[in-house]
Design an enzyme around this catalytic site. Structure first.
Site, PDB file in Angstrom:
ATOM      1  N   GLY A  56     -16.613 -22.639  25.920  1.00  0.00           N
ATOM      2  CA  GLY A  56     -15.935 -21.692  26.920  1.00  0.00           C
ATOM      3  C   GLY A  56     -16.522 -20.398  27.018  1.00  0.00           C
ATOM      4  N   CYS A  98      -6.008 -42.896  51.233  1.00  0.00           N
ATOM      5  CA  CYS A  98      -7.454 -42.859  51.952  1.00  0.00           C
ATOM      6  C   CYS A  98      -7.657 -43.896  52.937  1.00  0.00           C
ATOM      7  CB  CYS A  98      -8.648 -43.416  50.834  1.00  0.00           C
ATOM      8  SG  CYS A  98     -10.242 -43.373  51.390  1.00  0.00           S
ATOM      9  N   CYS A 141     -10.507 -46.887  51.770  1.00  0.00           N
ATOM     10  CA  CYS A 141     -10.236 -47.687  50.647  1.00  0.00           C
ATOM     11  C   CYS A 141      -8.709 -47.960  50.361  1.00  0.00           C
ATOM     12  CB  CYS A 141     -10.934 -47.207  49.737  1.00  0.00           C
ATOM     13  SG  CYS A 141     -10.573 -46.096  48.758  1.00  0.00           S
ATOM     14  N   CYS A 179     -11.293 -40.615  50.798  1.00  0.00           N
ATOM     15  CA  CYS A 179     -11.725 -40.049  49.560  1.00  0.00           C
ATOM     16  C   CYS A 179     -12.762 -39.203  49.718  1.00  0.00           C
ATOM     17  CB  CYS A 179     -12.043 -41.198  48.637  1.00  0.00           C
ATOM     18  SG  CYS A 179     -11.004 -42.250  48.042  1.00  0.00           S
ATOM     19  N   CYS A 218     -14.869 -44.585  46.558  1.00  0.00           N
ATOM     20  CA  CYS A 218     -14.521 -45.342  47.635  1.00  0.00           C
ATOM     21  C   CYS A 218     -15.183 -46.506  47.996  1.00  0.00           C
ATOM     22  CB  CYS A 218     -14.546 -44.046  49.005  1.00  0.00           C
ATOM     23  SG  CYS A 218     -13.502 -44.586  50.333  1.00  0.00           S
TER      24      CYS A 218
END
Lengths: 269, 287
Positions: free
Chosen positions: B37, B246, B249, B271, B277
């Site tokens: 970080g 979606c 899909c 998606c 997808c």
């Protein structure tokens, strides 16, 4: 190896000064702003620092509150656990922690002490969040509680200080400072720039809070009226040095030093 | 290795950057991995594309890529958008590496704005393109002061911002680039991914590298490192949810993009991760 005894973990000592300043000197180039200033502040005591403009009052306050590095002298501070440490020997994190827990600073201009873009609630909650408070509801409750204490309507909690009057801004600054339950508050002309009736109300509030919370405070002011109302003890400064010190009533009613006499006699009756 | 490059890139080093530059960037990456970080400064180079198009991510990728790697590049989750296509072609030409659109096939995934829906593995590296690496920048303009705040873990002001959001809107309104605390120590900007993807960063088995070209910073989240999104005890962190699935899909657990299909108010949700997808469509067709 010796075991740690109770005496090693000294509890906070009421019989010792909270803050002891010895031989403090601060220069700006050739100009000496504070020369050899020494004083002690005791727990729960309100100390007034008076003197004309340019006498080094504010510089003294900035040095004592660790915002300016003095050129010479020592400032010993008794921490919550009773240990006494020189301010400038403390590490930066320790000093920052002190600044936002044990200490408070009330500026003359509330705009210096407040975050004007944030709501009143966030202003009050900032110190709590800085020391690790992570519960929104608790922060909110503390903010509401302090708004009531400083007599600001609680409906204003989500308004920014920009929409507040000067007196309200100053009271908000006080709430924001005292929310962390400090033991020592530095105030630089806390009533400067306010009209007389607002001043009186603010002084009343400050005096009540000092009594209620057992605050020690250093109040810098050029207004002897403010000093008489708030301070237990007075320091009179001139040209960067202390010329007289004593109990407030004693200094104001029976000034010894010619400068103090001048100051007292020039007070509006 | 230049023999793998096409004739028009002859004269360029493998993966465009010279070896000394790669070494310098790898040192920065090692330091970044050692301090999760923490933003490590590095001497960012001019790249043959403008700032804001992923110069930081490309430099990181160029420094870690080898001839055996397989690269996938996504932009907003899609493999076929301009940035993704350009960067993928850039490495195909300058490094001659294999490229793929399948998350499971890739050893290095360079991304802008998304983390793939398919969980990552230990042998994968994900490289994020970062526009502004400093999470405290909009709270504190001074660089010296923000560094001090990181050094002292002085992150109160960030919570003040969250407080303000909740006080004004009843919830935290930050929806992307949502600040996280890495390994309980450093506050980090996860680059502009939706906060939907934040939980994927937590304890992820893949190495996560972040490169900011203009700001000249590299930072990292090593594998299996805790990444916590900031929140209040009584206002826990939550991710976006949709009422729709979606439209292509039928996925109900993926990040959906709203696509406007005509000028009469027609719209559909699909998606944002095109590979995910497509994978689901193929699986559906096979059934």
């Amino acid at each position: 190896m010796t075991a740690l005894t109770l005496a090693d973990i000294a509890p906070f000592d009421d019989e010792a000064p909270l803050l002891a300043v010895a031989g403090l000197v601060k220069r700006f180039g050739d100009r000496v702003a504070c020369r050899d200033v020494s004083f002690e502040l005791w727990p729960g005591e309100v100390l007034g620092v008076v003197g004309e403009s340019g006498s080094g009052k504010t510089t003294l306050l900035n040095c004592v509150s660790a915002q300016l590095q003095p050129d010479d002298g020592r400032i010993a501070y008794q921490q919550r656990d009773g240990r006494v440490a020189d301010l400038f020997d403390l590490s930066e994190p320790a000093r920052r922690l002190l600044m936002r827990t044990d200490w408070g600073f009330v500026h003359q201009n509330p705009r210096d002490g407040l975050r004007l873009g944030l709501s009143a609630g966030a202003n009050i909650g900032e110190r709590l969040m800085a020391v690790g408070e992570r519960h929104y509801g608790d922060i909110r409750d503390a903010a509401l509680d302090w708004l009531q204490k400083v007599e600001i309507e609680i409906e204003r909690i989500d308004d920014t200080p920009l929409t507040f009057s000067g007196g309200m801004q100053q009271r908000l600054q006080i709430a924001r400072t005292l929310v962390s339950r400090p033991r020592l508050v530095f105030m630089d002309e806390p009533t400067g720039g306010l009209d007389v009736s607002v001043q009186a109300r603010l002084l009343d509030l400050l005096r009540g809070l000092c009594d209620e919370l057992g605050l020690a405070a250093i109040v810098v002011t050029h207004d002897l009226g403010v000093a008489r109302l708030l301070a237990h003890r007075l320091i009179v400064m001139r040209g960067g040095a202390i010329v007289e010190t004593g109990l407030t009533d004693q200094v104001l009613d029976d000034p010894q030093h010619p400068y103090t006499q001048l100051l007292v006699s020039s007070m509006l009756q | 290795m230049s023999e793998t490059a096409a004739p028009e890139t002859a004269g360029y080093n493998f993966a465009y950057l010279d070896e000394q530059t790669k070494r310098m960037i790898r040192r920065a990456i090692l330091k970044a991995v050692a301090i999760p970080g923490y933003q490590v400064p590095f001497a960012s180079r001019e790249m043959p594309l403008p700032y804001g198009w992923g110069t930081g991510g490309i430099q990181v990728t160029a420094s870690i890529i080898g001839p055996d790697d397989t690269l996938k590049v996504i932009d907003q989750g899609a493999d076929d958008t301009t940035n993704a296509v350009s960067i993928r072609r850039f490495f195909a030409r300058t490094a001659g590496v294999a490229t793929t659109e399948e998350t499971t096939e890739a050893s290095i995934i360079q991304t802008r704005h998304r983390i793939p829906e398919t969980p990552l593995r230990e042998d994968q590296i994900i490289v994020y393109q970062v526009p502004i690496p400093e999470p405290l920048r909009w709270l504190e303009p001074r660089e010296a002061e923000t560094r001090k705040m990181h050094a002292l873990a002085d992150y109160g002001p960030m919570y003040v911002r969250l407080y303000e959001d909740i006080a004004q809107y009843g919830r935290v309104t930050t929806a992307y680039d949502y600040p996280v605390l890495v390994n309980g120590r450093y506050l980090m900007k996860p680059s502009p991914i939706p906060k939907f993807d934040n939980p994927k960063m937590d304890m992820n088995p893949a190495l996560q590298l972040f490169g900011a070209g203009r700001e000249k910073r590299i930072y990292a989240v090593p594998p299996h490192t805790p990444v916590k999104s900031l929140d209040f005890a009584d206002h826990p962190f939550t991710v976006e949810q949709w009422d729709e699935c979606c439209a292509i899909c039928g996925a109900d657990g993926s990040f959906l993009d709203e696509v406007i299909t005509d000028d009469r108010g027609g719209r559909m949700f699909v998606c944002s991760d095109t590979d995910y997808c497509r994978g689901r469509q193929i699986a559906k067709a096979a059934e």
